[in-house]
Enzyme design. Structure first.
Site, short mmCIF file in Angstrom:
data_model
loop_
_atom_site.label_atom_id
_atom_site.label_comp_id
_atom_site.label_asym_id
_atom_site.label_seq_id
_atom_site.Cartn_x
_atom_site.Cartn_y
_atom_site.Cartn_z
N MET A 1 23.42 34.49 -100.23
CA MET A 1 23.63 35.80 -99.68
C MET A 1 24.91 36.37 -100.25
O MET A 1 25.87 35.64 -100.41
CB MET A 1 23.67 35.78 -98.16
CG MET A 1 24.92 35.25 -97.56
SD MET A 1 24.78 33.50 -97.36
CE MET A 1 26.33 33.11 -96.64
N PRO A 2 24.90 37.63 -100.57
CA PRO A 2 26.16 38.23 -101.02
C PRO A 2 27.09 38.37 -99.83
O PRO A 2 26.67 38.80 -98.75
CB PRO A 2 25.74 39.58 -101.59
CG PRO A 2 24.40 39.86 -101.02
CD PRO A 2 23.78 38.55 -100.66
N MET A 3 28.33 37.97 -100.03
CA MET A 3 29.35 38.10 -98.99
C MET A 3 30.48 38.93 -99.57
O MET A 3 31.06 38.57 -100.59
CB MET A 3 29.87 36.72 -98.59
CG MET A 3 31.06 36.75 -97.65
SD MET A 3 30.68 37.36 -96.00
CE MET A 3 29.73 35.99 -95.38
N PHE B 1 26.40 47.69 -103.49
CA PHE B 1 26.01 46.35 -103.90
C PHE B 1 24.52 46.30 -104.22
O PHE B 1 24.12 45.75 -105.24
CB PHE B 1 26.36 45.32 -102.82
CG PHE B 1 26.26 43.91 -103.34
CD1 PHE B 1 27.37 43.28 -103.85
CD2 PHE B 1 25.05 43.24 -103.33
CE1 PHE B 1 27.27 41.99 -104.35
CE2 PHE B 1 24.94 41.96 -103.84
CZ PHE B 1 26.05 41.33 -104.35
N GLN C 1 26.25 40.73 -96.47
CA GLN C 1 27.13 40.47 -95.34
C GLN C 1 28.53 40.92 -95.70
O GLN C 1 29.00 40.68 -96.81
CB GLN C 1 27.14 38.98 -95.00
CG GLN C 1 25.76 38.51 -94.58
CD GLN C 1 25.80 37.07 -94.11
OE1 GLN C 1 26.77 36.63 -93.53
NE2 GLN C 1 24.73 36.35 -94.38
#
Length: 88
Positions: free
Chosen positions: A27-29, A54, A66
């Site tokens: 997941m991109p954080m 993003f 996130q």
């Protein structure tokens, strides 16, 4: 059970070490550290804009992005050996 932290291309994941993280676990954080004092409306606009940017540039989905916002007081931030609270 020991928890391991993995840093993956395009995001990060936390897993229990029993198996490699699957593609679904990625997941991109996005972490944003900024001076305290922005309104809830400003923060809502910021997370919306960051999510949209993003998704548009990295090809992710909005639900997977996130974002963690961390407000930091100027007395807790320094650049060049000088606290931000001491700068003009």
């Amino acid at each position: 059970m020991e928890i391991e932290r993995a840093h993956l291309a395009g995001g990060g994941a936390i897993f229990d070490g029993s198996a490699a993280p699957s593609r679904r676990n990625r997941m991109p954080m996005i972490r944003v550290e900024m001076y305290a004092g922005r309104s809830p409306e400003q923060k809502k606009a910021l997370v919306k804009a960051l999510t949209e940017a993003f998704v548009a540039t990295a090809g992710s989905t909005p639900d997977s992005v996130q974002i963690v916002l961390q407000d930091i007081e100027k007395s807790d931030w320094a650049t060049g050996g000088v606290l931000a609270s001491d700068k003009a």
